[in-house]
Scaffold this motif. Structure first.
Motif, PDB file in Angstrom:
ATOM      1  N   MET A   1       0.838  -1.171   0.000  1.00  0.00           N
ATOM      2  CA  MET A   1       0.000   0.000   0.000  1.00  0.00           C
ATOM      3  C   MET A   1       0.883   1.234   0.000  1.00  0.00           C
ATOM      4  O   MET A   1       1.971   1.224   0.562  1.00  0.00           O
ATOM      5  CB  MET A   1      -0.963  -0.063   1.178  1.00  0.00           C
ATOM      6  N   VAL A   3       1.367   5.137   1.109  1.00  0.00           N
ATOM      7  CA  VAL A   3       0.889   6.080   2.127  1.00  0.00           C
ATOM      8  C   VAL A   3       1.575   7.420   1.904  1.00  0.00           C
ATOM      9  O   VAL A   3       2.799   7.484   1.782  1.00  0.00           O
ATOM     10  CB  VAL A   3       1.185   5.562   3.554  1.00  0.00           C
ATOM     11  N   GLU A  16       5.929   3.223   0.631  1.00  0.00           N
ATOM     12  CA  GLU A  16       5.215   1.986   0.346  1.00  0.00           C
ATOM     13  C   GLU A  16       5.357   1.097   1.567  1.00  0.00           C
ATOM     14  O   GLU A  16       6.470   0.835   2.022  1.00  0.00           O
ATOM     15  CB  GLU A  16       5.799   1.284  -0.880  1.00  0.00           C
ATOM     16  N   THR A  18       5.267  -2.407   2.642  1.00  0.00           N
ATOM     17  CA  THR A  18       5.403  -3.628   1.852  1.00  0.00           C
ATOM     18  C   THR A  18       4.886  -4.881   2.543  1.00  0.00           C
ATOM     19  O   THR A  18       4.512  -5.835   1.874  1.00  0.00           O
ATOM     20  CB  THR A  18       6.883  -3.866   1.494  1.00  0.00           C
ATOM     21  N   THR A  59       0.804  -4.961   8.018  1.00  0.00           N
ATOM     22  CA  THR A  59       0.578  -3.681   7.343  1.00  0.00           C
ATOM     23  C   THR A  59      -0.487  -2.841   8.054  1.00  0.00           C
ATOM     24  O   THR A  59      -0.371  -1.614   8.077  1.00  0.00           O
ATOM     25  CB  THR A  59       0.197  -3.886   5.865  1.00  0.00           C
ATOM     26  N   ALA A  60      -1.495  -3.468   8.632  1.00  0.00           N
ATOM     27  CA  ALA A  60      -2.535  -2.715   9.349  1.00  0.00           C
ATOM     28  C   ALA A  60      -1.946  -2.025  10.574  1.00  0.00           C
ATOM     29  O   ALA A  60      -2.273  -0.867  10.862  1.00  0.00           O
ATOM     30  CB  ALA A  60      -3.677  -3.637   9.748  1.00  0.00           C
ATOM     31  N   LEU A  63       0.295   0.911   9.434  1.00  0.00           N
ATOM     32  CA  LEU A  63      -0.544   2.048   9.058  1.00  0.00           C
ATOM     33  C   LEU A  63      -1.099   2.741  10.306  1.00  0.00           C
ATOM     34  O   LEU A  63      -1.123   3.967  10.385  1.00  0.00           O
ATOM     35  CB  LEU A  63      -1.681   1.605   8.137  1.00  0.00           C
ATOM     36  N   GLU A  74      -3.243  10.341   2.544  1.00  0.00           N
ATOM     37  CA  GLU A  74      -3.847   9.453   1.562  1.00  0.00           C
ATOM     38  C   GLU A  74      -3.253   8.057   1.693  1.00  0.00           C
ATOM     39  O   GLU A  74      -2.052   7.899   1.928  1.00  0.00           O
ATOM     40  CB  GLU A  74      -3.592   9.991   0.157  1.00  0.00           C
ATOM     41  N   VAL A  75      -4.123   7.058   1.542  1.00  0.00           N
ATOM     42  CA  VAL A  75      -3.696   5.665   1.517  1.00  0.00           C
ATOM     43  C   VAL A  75      -4.256   5.043   0.252  1.00  0.00           C
ATOM     44  O   VAL A  75      -5.451   5.117  -0.027  1.00  0.00           O
ATOM     45  CB  VAL A  75      -4.234   4.885   2.749  1.00  0.00           C
ATOM     46  N   THR A  76      -3.365   4.455  -0.550  1.00  0.00           N
ATOM     47  CA  THR A  76      -3.746   3.816  -1.799  1.00  0.00           C
ATOM     48  C   THR A  76      -3.343   2.353  -1.740  1.00  0.00           C
ATOM     49  O   THR A  76      -2.212   2.046  -1.403  1.00  0.00           O
ATOM     50  CB  THR A  76      -3.048   4.483  -2.996  1.00  0.00           C
ATOM     51  N   GLN A  77      -4.280   1.487  -2.058  1.00  0.00           N
ATOM     52  CA  GLN A  77      -3.977   0.061  -2.036  1.00  0.00           C
ATOM     53  C   GLN A  77      -3.235  -0.289  -3.238  1.00  0.00           C
ATOM     54  O   GLN A  77      -2.812  -0.562  -4.033  1.00  0.00           O
ATOM     55  CB  GLN A  77      -5.242  -0.775  -1.930  1.00  0.00           C
TER      56      GLN A  77
END
Length: 77
Positions: A1, A3, A16, A18, A59-60, A63, A74-77
């Protein structure tokens, strides 16, 4: 993802997340150092929990750490 955010001093970052143990963060050295310093410490995944120990592969949790210590834009998958 991917960030994007800002650090406390206003410096912007884009990293990223990872999920890989050997390199959990690609991008900002400062964000990578923050994650490495906090590995093994408890982190709240949301404002009220649940709580679990930070692992570089989670990753959760990474974040959630970024949301607690920086301003995530912004968070992009």
């Amino acid at each position: 993802m991917l960030v994007t955010g800002t650090l406390d001093d206003g410096a912007g970052y884009q990293v990223e997340v990872t999920g890989r143990e050997e390199q959990p963060i690609v991008g900002s050295r400062r964000v990578r150092a923050l994650v490495e310093q906090c590995v093994g410490q408890p982190i709240l995944l949301g404002p009220l929990g649940p709580q679990r120990d930070l692992e570089a592969t989670d990753t959760a949790a990474v974040l959630a750490l970024l949301r607690q210590h920086t301003t995530v834009v912004e968070v992009t998958q």
